[in-house]
Design an enzyme around this catalytic site. Structure first.
Site, PDB file in Angstrom:
ATOM      1  N   ASN A   1       0.842  -1.207   0.000  1.00 36.58           N
ATOM      2  CA  ASN A   1       0.000   0.000   0.000  1.00 36.58           C
ATOM      3  C   ASN A   1       0.876   1.254   0.000  1.00 36.58           C
ATOM      4  O   ASN A   1       0.620   2.209  -0.735  1.00 36.58           O
ATOM      5  CB  ASN A   1      -0.867   0.050   1.266  1.00 36.58           C
ATOM      6  CG  ASN A   1      -2.092  -0.842   1.184  1.00 36.58           C
ATOM      7  OD1 ASN A   1      -2.382  -1.438   0.146  1.00 36.58           O
ATOM      8  ND2 ASN A   1      -2.804  -0.948   2.286  1.00 36.58           N
TER       9      ASN A   1
ATOM     10  N   ARG B   1     -11.592  -3.962 -12.912  1.00 38.01           N
ATOM     11  CA  ARG B   1     -10.466  -4.827 -12.522  1.00 38.01           C
ATOM     12  C   ARG B   1     -10.986  -6.244 -12.557  1.00 38.01           C
ATOM     13  O   ARG B   1     -11.721  -6.663 -11.682  1.00 38.01           O
ATOM     14  CB  ARG B   1     -10.032  -4.544 -11.088  1.00 38.01           C
ATOM     15  CG  ARG B   1      -9.485  -3.166 -10.840  1.00 38.01           C
ATOM     16  CD  ARG B   1      -8.909  -3.087  -9.436  1.00 38.01           C
ATOM     17  NE  ARG B   1      -8.748  -1.714  -8.991  1.00 38.01           N
ATOM     18  CZ  ARG B   1      -7.766  -0.917  -9.369  1.00 38.01           C
ATOM     19  NH1 ARG B   1      -6.875  -1.341 -10.222  1.00 38.01           N
ATOM     20  NH2 ARG B   1      -7.680   0.312  -8.905  1.00 38.01           N
TER      21      ARG B   1
ATOM     22  N   ARG C   1      -5.980   1.893 -12.410  1.00 36.41           N
ATOM     23  CA  ARG C   1      -4.587   1.999 -11.997  1.00 36.41           C
ATOM     24  C   ARG C   1      -3.967   0.653 -11.608  1.00 36.41           C
ATOM     25  O   ARG C   1      -4.550  -0.094 -10.842  1.00 36.41           O
ATOM     26  CB  ARG C   1      -4.498   2.967 -10.820  1.00 36.41           C
ATOM     27  CG  ARG C   1      -3.132   3.543 -10.654  1.00 36.41           C
ATOM     28  CD  ARG C   1      -3.186   4.748  -9.755  1.00 36.41           C
ATOM     29  NE  ARG C   1      -3.272   5.980 -10.534  1.00 36.41           N
ATOM     30  CZ  ARG C   1      -3.812   7.103 -10.066  1.00 36.41           C
ATOM     31  NH1 ARG C   1      -4.362   7.123  -8.897  1.00 36.41           N
ATOM     32  NH2 ARG C   1      -3.806   8.184 -10.805  1.00 36.41           N
TER      33      ARG C   1
ATOM     34  N   HIS D   1     -15.986   3.533 -13.641  1.00 41.24           N
ATOM     35  CA  HIS D   1     -15.785   2.757 -12.420  1.00 41.24           C
ATOM     36  C   HIS D   1     -17.088   2.042 -12.022  1.00 41.24           C
ATOM     37  O   HIS D   1     -17.097   1.208 -11.111  1.00 41.24           O
ATOM     38  CB  HIS D   1     -15.315   3.729 -11.330  1.00 41.24           C
ATOM     39  CG  HIS D   1     -14.777   3.087 -10.085  1.00 41.24           C
ATOM     40  ND1 HIS D   1     -15.418   3.181  -8.875  1.00 41.24           N
ATOM     41  CD2 HIS D   1     -13.667   2.345  -9.859  1.00 41.24           C
ATOM     42  CE1 HIS D   1     -14.716   2.532  -7.955  1.00 41.24           C
ATOM     43  NE2 HIS D   1     -13.655   2.011  -8.522  1.00 41.24           N
TER      44      HIS D   1
ATOM     45  N   TYR E   1     -12.905  -9.084  -0.475  1.00 39.73           N
ATOM     46  CA  TYR E   1     -13.437  -7.729  -0.337  1.00 39.73           C
ATOM     47  C   TYR E   1     -14.925  -7.834  -0.023  1.00 39.73           C
ATOM     48  O   TYR E   1     -15.625  -8.654  -0.617  1.00 39.73           O
ATOM     49  CB  TYR E   1     -13.294  -6.924  -1.640  1.00 39.73           C
ATOM     50  CG  TYR E   1     -11.877  -6.606  -2.073  1.00 39.73           C
ATOM     51  CD1 TYR E   1     -10.764  -7.176  -1.453  1.00 39.73           C
ATOM     52  CD2 TYR E   1     -11.659  -5.723  -3.121  1.00 39.73           C
ATOM     53  CE1 TYR E   1      -9.478  -6.872  -1.872  1.00 39.73           C
ATOM     54  CE2 TYR E   1     -10.368  -5.416  -3.546  1.00 39.73           C
ATOM     55  CZ  TYR E   1      -9.281  -6.000  -2.919  1.00 39.73           C
ATOM     56  OH  TYR E   1      -8.013  -5.705  -3.343  1.00 39.73           O
TER      57      TYR E   1
ATOM     58  N   ARG F   1     -13.700   3.194   5.645  1.00 37.03           N
ATOM     59  CA  ARG F   1     -12.518   2.373   5.843  1.00 37.03           C
ATOM     60  C   ARG F   1     -11.226   3.185   5.747  1.00 37.03           C
ATOM     61  O   ARG F   1     -10.324   3.033   6.539  1.00 37.03           O
ATOM     62  CB  ARG F   1     -12.477   1.259   4.792  1.00 37.03           C
ATOM     63  CG  ARG F   1     -11.304   0.320   4.984  1.00 37.03           C
ATOM     64  CD  ARG F   1     -11.022  -0.458   3.713  1.00 37.03           C
ATOM     65  NE  ARG F   1     -10.293   0.326   2.756  1.00 37.03           N
ATOM     66  CZ  ARG F   1     -10.416   0.219   1.442  1.00 37.03           C
ATOM     67  NH1 ARG F   1     -11.280  -0.609   0.910  1.00 37.03           N
ATOM     68  NH2 ARG F   1      -9.692   0.952   0.629  1.00 37.03           N
TER      69      ARG F   1
ATOM     70  N   HIS G   1     -15.255  -2.822   1.442  1.00 34.07           N
ATOM     71  CA  HIS G   1     -15.204  -2.221   0.106  1.00 34.07           C
ATOM     72  C   HIS G   1     -16.587  -1.776  -0.380  1.00 34.07           C
ATOM     73  O   HIS G   1     -16.695  -1.053  -1.356  1.00 34.07           O
ATOM     74  CB  HIS G   1     -14.592  -3.248  -0.861  1.00 34.07           C
ATOM     75  CG  HIS G   1     -14.117  -2.696  -2.163  1.00 34.07           C
ATOM     76  ND1 HIS G   1     -14.876  -2.772  -3.314  1.00 34.07           N
ATOM     77  CD2 HIS G   1     -12.972  -2.074  -2.509  1.00 34.07           C
ATOM     78  CE1 HIS G   1     -14.200  -2.216  -4.307  1.00 34.07           C
ATOM     79  NE2 HIS G   1     -13.045  -1.781  -3.852  1.00 34.07           N
TER      80      HIS G   1
HETATM   81  N1  ATP Z   1      -7.842  -7.136   4.605  1.00 35.75           N
HETATM   82  C1  ATP Z   1      -7.286  -6.054   4.089  1.00 35.75           C
HETATM   83  N2  ATP Z   1      -7.116  -4.953   4.824  1.00 35.75           N
HETATM   84  C2  ATP Z   1      -6.579  -3.843   4.308  1.00 35.75           C
HETATM   85  N3  ATP Z   1      -6.159  -3.722   3.045  1.00 35.75           N
HETATM   86  C3  ATP Z   1      -6.289  -4.783   2.258  1.00 35.75           C
HETATM   87  C4  ATP Z   1      -6.862  -5.996   2.732  1.00 35.75           C
HETATM   88  N4  ATP Z   1      -6.889  -6.868   1.714  1.00 35.75           N
HETATM   89  C5  ATP Z   1      -6.350  -6.225   0.657  1.00 35.75           C
HETATM   90  N5  ATP Z   1      -5.990  -4.970   0.960  1.00 35.75           N
HETATM   91  C6  ATP Z   1      -5.394  -3.945   0.077  1.00 35.75           C
HETATM   92  O1  ATP Z   1      -6.419  -3.082  -0.398  1.00 35.75           O
HETATM   93  C7  ATP Z   1      -6.101  -2.600  -1.699  1.00 35.75           C
HETATM   94  C8  ATP Z   1      -7.350  -2.400  -2.546  1.00 35.75           C
HETATM   95  O2  ATP Z   1      -8.167  -1.409  -1.979  1.00 35.75           O
HETATM   96  P1  ATP Z   1      -9.080  -0.433  -2.843  1.00 35.75           P
HETATM   97  O3  ATP Z   1     -10.201   0.019  -2.002  1.00 35.75           O
HETATM   98  O4  ATP Z   1      -8.252   0.589  -3.506  1.00 35.75           O
HETATM   99  O5  ATP Z   1      -9.711  -1.443  -3.908  1.00 35.75           O
HETATM  100  P2  ATP Z   1      -9.727  -1.379  -5.462  1.00 35.75           P
HETATM  101  O6  ATP Z   1     -10.075  -2.753  -5.938  1.00 35.75           O
HETATM  102  O7  ATP Z   1      -8.504  -0.731  -5.964  1.00 35.75           O
HETATM  103  O8  ATP Z   1     -11.002  -0.503  -5.699  1.00 35.75           O
HETATM  104  P3  ATP Z   1     -11.115   0.887  -6.456  1.00 35.75           P
HETATM  105  O9  ATP Z   1     -10.900   0.546  -7.860  1.00 35.75           O
HETATM  106  O10 ATP Z   1     -12.508   1.274  -6.158  1.00 35.75           O
HETATM  107  O11 ATP Z   1     -10.079   1.774  -5.877  1.00 35.75           O
HETATM  108  C9  ATP Z   1      -5.225  -3.661  -2.297  1.00 35.75           C
HETATM  109  O12 ATP Z   1      -4.132  -3.031  -2.877  1.00 35.75           O
HETATM  110  C10 ATP Z   1      -4.787  -4.548  -1.140  1.00 35.75           C
HETATM  111  O13 ATP Z   1      -3.396  -4.529  -0.976  1.00 35.75           O
HETATM  112 MG    MG Z   2      -7.812   1.356  -5.504  1.00 33.36          MG
END
Ligand code: ATP
Ligand code: MG
Length: 712
Positions: free
Chosen positions: A62, A393, A423, A453, A486, A582, A610
Site C-alpha cells: 500500500n 479490474r 490503476r 468505475h 473484499y 474504511r 469495500h
Molecule cells: N484485509 C485487508 N485490509 C486492508 N487492506 C487490504 C486488505 N486486503 C487487501 N488490501 C489492500 O487493499 C487494496 C485495494 O483497496 P481499494 O479500495 O483501492 O480497492 P480497489 O479494488 O482498488 O477498488 P477501487 O478501484 O474502487 O479503488 C489492495 O491493494 C490490497 O493490498
Molecule cells: Mg484502488
C-alpha cells in the site's frame, strides 16, 4: 489537531465550515488508514501468525503505491512551486515533511514487529529465516551449485564508472550496489546487480533438492542474501569489498492526454512503458550503506535526502506475501465456504431466481458464483440476445471474461466497456480488451477524460415475444478472486425502471448519447454530489419537522469538501449521522457545534471493507443507495460511477441492519476522535466482531438451505 469551539461564548452564530481546523489532510488520513492496516500485524493474537505477516506485506505494498501516486504528485507540485494549501491548510512541502516523519515511524514499528516479534514466533512454529553463513559446509556447497544453475544465468552485473553510463534502475526493483576492487590494478569500482523480480523473493531451502537439514523445519532465505553471498561468481578477478541492497520507487502516475490520443489502447501502452522512467520518489537503503555510495546513488537517481529511507533488515517487504504459500493451515485464517443461496434454491438458474424477486448478495459471505453463473447462463441461453458489461479490474484468468467470450461465440451481441485506465491493472485490461476484440465482442474504452468505475451488467432476453432485461449492479469489481476477500454487494434485478436507466447509460458510454436525465440512478459525473447533498439536506429538513433524522453512509473514502460541509450542517440541525469509512476521512466528528452528531468508524479486518452504501431515514420512507462511488472529487467529477436505489423495503432493512451491525463492532472497529486521531473502539458490551458475525450468518444460511433442499 486544534480547533476552537464553533460558537464561542455560546453565541448562536453559524460556524465557518470552511475553516481548515475542521478538516483532516487527505494524505495524512490515508497514512492513518495504512497505520490501521499495520496494527493488524503489530497486535499479537489479532490474527494467526502468517496472516500477520500478510498484513505487513499489504501495509508495505500500500505504501509503495502511495509513493508512486500521491507522494509523486506532491513532489511535482512542490517542484512546480505550487504554494496552494490543502483544505486543512498545508503546503505541498509541509505535507511531504509530515508524510516522511510518519513513514519513518511506521517503518520502525513494522521492522521491530517483524524481527523482534513475528520472526521469533515463526521460529517457535518451525519456520526459520536463515543466513547462508549459518549452513553446514555440505549444504553451502549444494546451495552454491543451486545458485550457479538457477540464479546466476538470470543475473546481469552492470559496471558503472566513467566508461559505463549509470544503469537504469526500474520502478520497484531491488538491487545490490557493489563495491569492488580490481585485484590487478588495485582500483575501486562500482557495479549494480538487479535482484530478478521474476524469481521468488524468498527461497524455501527445505524444498531445494540435495539440501539436508535432518529435520522438517521450514527454512527461508532472502534471494538477495543468496546473491550477495555468491557475487564473486559474477565478478571473477575482482575482490568484492561489500554489497549493499537498495530499492527504488518511481512516479508511476500515467498522465494521459486523451484529447490528443489517437488510439487510447496504444497511448496507454506507451504510458505503461514510460512509467518505468518516472522520477524516483523513494530510495530505500540499509543503514550500513557508506556515505560515498549513498551520495553516488542519490546523484544519479536524482533524489534528495527527503526521499531516502534507511531500513534495517530486508527491503521490499511486500515480498513477504509469498509466505502465505506455506502449507500451515493452523497459522492462517480458517477457510470458509461462502453461502450460495441462489444455487441452493434454484440450482444455479439465476434468471429464474431474479424472476422470483430481487436478489441481494453480500460478498464474500455470499458467493460471487451466481454473478459468474449469470453470465455463463446468458451465454448458453438461446433466448438471450445481448450482454453489456463494464469491466474495471477483472483479475487474471477471469471466468467473467471467459463467459463473455463464450457468449460471443454463441452469437450473442456482446458489448464490453473495458476501463484501460484502472490503476495498476492497465496491462491486464489491455490483454483482456484485445482478447475480447479478437473473438468479436464490441469493446469500448469509455468516455474521454473519465474513468468508468461503475459496475453494471445488462442482459436482454426474449420472453413470450417480449424483451426482458436483467441486471447485475454492484459495489465491487467483476473479479471472483477479490470477491473472496473484499466485502461488496451484488444486486440482481429485472426492475424495469432501473433497466431503462442502465440501457440509457450504456448508450451514453458506447455511443454519442448525451443522456443525462436518469430516473432512478445517480450517475457521476452528472449528479452524484448534488443528489447526495440534497438527500443530506432533506434529512435535516425531516429532522426539523419530526425529529429522528438519521443517515448512515459507508464508503472507502470521504474527501469531498462540499459534501462534508453538508454533513456538518445536517449534524448542526440534529441529524444523527454514522459514517463507516474504511480509508481516508477528511471530516472530523464530534467537534462542538460543528459535528457533535457525527460518528466516524473504520473497520479493518480479515476482509477488506469495500461496499458503498448510503442510507437515509427520509421520514420513515427509508432510502438506500448502493454502488461504486466513494465521496471524493475524483468519484464525483472525473469518473462514471453509478449509485442505484434498492427498491425493496425488505432488502433495505437487510442492508440497514448489516450497517448497524458494523456500527456495533467493538472488536475490529476504530473510531475517529475529535482530535482527528483514531482509537480502537472498546466498551463493556459483549464482543461484536462484525465480519465474524457475517461469516457465522452465512454458515447458518448454508445449513438452513441444506435442510430445505433435503425437504426437512
Ligand atoms: N484485509 C485487508 N485490509 C486492508 N487492506 C487490504 C486488505 N486486503 C487487501 N488490501 C489492500 O487493499 C487494496 C485495494 O483497496 P481499494 O479500495 O483501492 O480497492 P480497489 O479494488 O482498488 O477498488 P477501487 O478501484 O474502487 O479503488 C489492495 O491493494 C490490497 O493490498
Ligand atoms: Mg484502488
Amino acid at each position: 489537531m486544534e480547533h476552537t469551539p464553533a460558537a464561542p461564548g455560546g453565541a448562536q452564530q453559524s460556524p465557518d465550515f470552511s475553516s481548515p481546523a475542521y478538516y483532516v489532510n487527505r494524505e495524512l488520513s490515508w497514512m492513518e488508514f495504512n497505520q490501521r492496516v499495520l496494527e493488524e500485524a503489530l497486535t499479537p493474537d489479532e490474527h494467526p501468525l502468517l496472516e500477520r505477516v500478510k498484513f505487513i506485506s499489504i501495509f508495505s505494498s500500500n505504501l509503495d503505491e502511495f509513493f508512486m501516486i500521491r507522494v509523486a504528485g506532491l513532489e511535482d507540485q512542490y517542484e512546480a512551486g505550487v504554494q496552494d494549501r490543502s483544505v486543512d491548510g498545508l503546503t505541498p512541502l509541509e505535507q511531504l515533511e509530515k508524510i516522511r516523519e510518519r513513514v519513518i515511524e511506521q517503518f520502525r514499528q513494522r521492522d521491530e514487529c517483524l524481527y523482534k516479534d513475528i520472526a521469533p514466533r515463526l521460529k517457535d512454529n518451525g519456520i526459520d529465516f536463515v543466513s547462508c553463513r549459518s549452513l553446514s559446509d555440505g549444504n553451502r556447497e549444494v546451495l552454491e551449485q543451486y545458485f550457479r544453475n538457477e540464479i546466476f544465468p538470470v543475473l546481469t552485473p552492470l559496471a558503472f564508472d566513467t566508461g559505463h553510463p549509470f544503469p537504469f534502475v526500474s520502478n520497484l526493483s531491488l538491487n545490490l550496489a557493489i563495491e569492488l576492487e580490481d585485484i590487478e590494478s588495485g582500483t575501486m569500482k562500482f557495479a549494480r546487480v538487479k535482484v530478478p523480480s521474476i524469481l521468488p523473493r524468498i527461497l524455501r531451502l527445505d524444498q531445494i533438492d540435495g539440501l539436508d537439514f535432518g529435520d522438517d523445519r521450514i527454512r527461508l532465505l532472502w534471494l538477495d542474501e543468496l546473491i550477495t553471498e555468491h557475487l564473486e561468481q559474477l565478478f571473477p578477478h575482482m575482490r568484492i569489498v561489500q554489497a549493499y541492497p537498495f530499492r527504488v520507487i518511481r512516479d508511476a502516475d500515467i498522465e494521459i492526454e486523451e484529447d490528443e490520443a489517437g488510439d487510447l489502447l496504444e497511448t496507454i501502452e506507451q504510458g505503461i512503458r514510460s512509467r518505468r522512467y518516472g522520477k524516483v520518489v523513494r530510495l530505500d537503503i540499509t543503514p550500513q550503506m557508506p556515505e560515498p555510495i549513498r551520495k553516488l546513488l542519490m546523484k544519479h537517481l536524482e533524489v534528495g535526502p527527503r526521499s531516502v529511507y534507511e531500513i534495517p533488515g530486508s527491503l521490499g517487504l511486500s515480498g513477504l506475501m509469498e509466505l502465505m504459500r506455506i502449507e500451515r493451515p493452523e497459522l492462517k485464517d480458517e477457510p470458509f465456504a461462502p453461502s450460495n443461496p441462489l444455487e441452493d434454491r434454484v440450482g444455479g438458474d439465476v434468471f429464474s431466481a431474479i424472476r422470483q424477486g430481487d436478489q441481494l448478495l453480500y460478498h464474500p459471505y455470499d458467493s460471487f458464483q451466481p454473478v459468474v453463473d449469470l453470465i455463463n447462463q446468458a451465454a448458453r441461453d438461446p433466448q438471450v440476445l445481448s450482454i453489456k458489461q463494464t469491466l474495471y479490474r477483472v483479475g487474471s484468468n477471469s471466468p467473467v471474461v471467459k463467459a463473455l467470450m463464450h457468449a460471443v461465440e454463441e452469437g450473442k451481441q456482446v458489448a464490453v466497456l473495458v476501463e484501460l485506465k484502472a490503476r495498476f491493472d492497465e496491462e491486464n485490461n489491455i490483454v483482456w480488451a484485445r482478447a475480447l476484440e479478437d473473438v468479436g465482442a464490441h469493446v469500448i474504452y469509455g468516455l474521454v477524460g473519465l474513468k468508468t468505475h461503475a459496475k453494471l451488467t445488462l442482459i436482454v432476453r426474449r420472453e413470450q415475444d417480449k424483451l426482458k432485461r436483467y441486471l447485475h449492479l454492484g459495489t465491487g469489481n467483476y473479479n471472483p478472486t477479490t470477491a473472496k476477500i473484499y466485502t461488496d454487494y451484488s444486486f440482481l434485478t429485472a426492475n424495469e425502471a432501473l433497466a431503462e436507466d442502465v440501457s440509457e447509460l450504456f448508450n451514453a458510454l458506447t455511443g454519442y448519447s448525451k443522456h443525462t436525465a436518469y430516473r432512478k440512478l445517480i450517475v457521476s459525473p452528472i449528479n452524484t454530489r448534488q443528489r447526495i447533498i440534497s438527500m443530506i439536506e432533506r434529512e435535516a429538513e425531516w429532522h426539523r419537522k419530526e425529529g429522528n433524522g438519521r443517515i448512515i453512509m459507508k464508503m472507502n473514502s470521504l474527501v469531498d469538501r462540499r459534501t462534508i460541509k453538508a454533513l456538518y450542517k445536517a449534524s448542526c440541525a440534529g441529524v444523527k449521522i454514522d459514517l463507516i469509512i474504511r480509508g481516508i476521512c477528511c471530516l472530523i466528528p464530534g467537534i462542538n457545534g460543528v459535528s457533535d452528531n457525527i460518528r466516524v468508524v473504520s473497520v479493518i479486518g480479515r476482509f477488506l471493507e469495500h461496499s458503498r452504501a448510503y442510507y437515509f431515514r427520509n421520514g420513515g420512507m427509508d432510502e438506500l443507495f448502493l454502488g461504486s462511488a466513494d465521496i471524493m472529487p475524483r468519484n464525483l467529477d472525473h469518473r462514471v460511477e453509478v449509485l442505484f436505489p434498492v427498491p425493496d423495503s425488505e432488502l433495505v432493512d437487510v442492508v440497514r441492519s448489516e450497517l448497524e451491525l458494523i456500527l456495533s463492532d467493538n472488536v475490529k472497529s476504530w473510531q475517529m476522535n475529535p482530535d482527528g486521531a483514531y482509537s480502537k473502539v472498546t466498551d463493556d458490551r459483549p464482543q461484536v466482531n462484525s465480519q465474524s458475525v457475517f461469516l457465522q450468518q452465512a454458515a447458518m444460511k448454508k445449513s438452513i438451505s441444506k435442510f430445505k433442499v433435503n425437504g426437512l
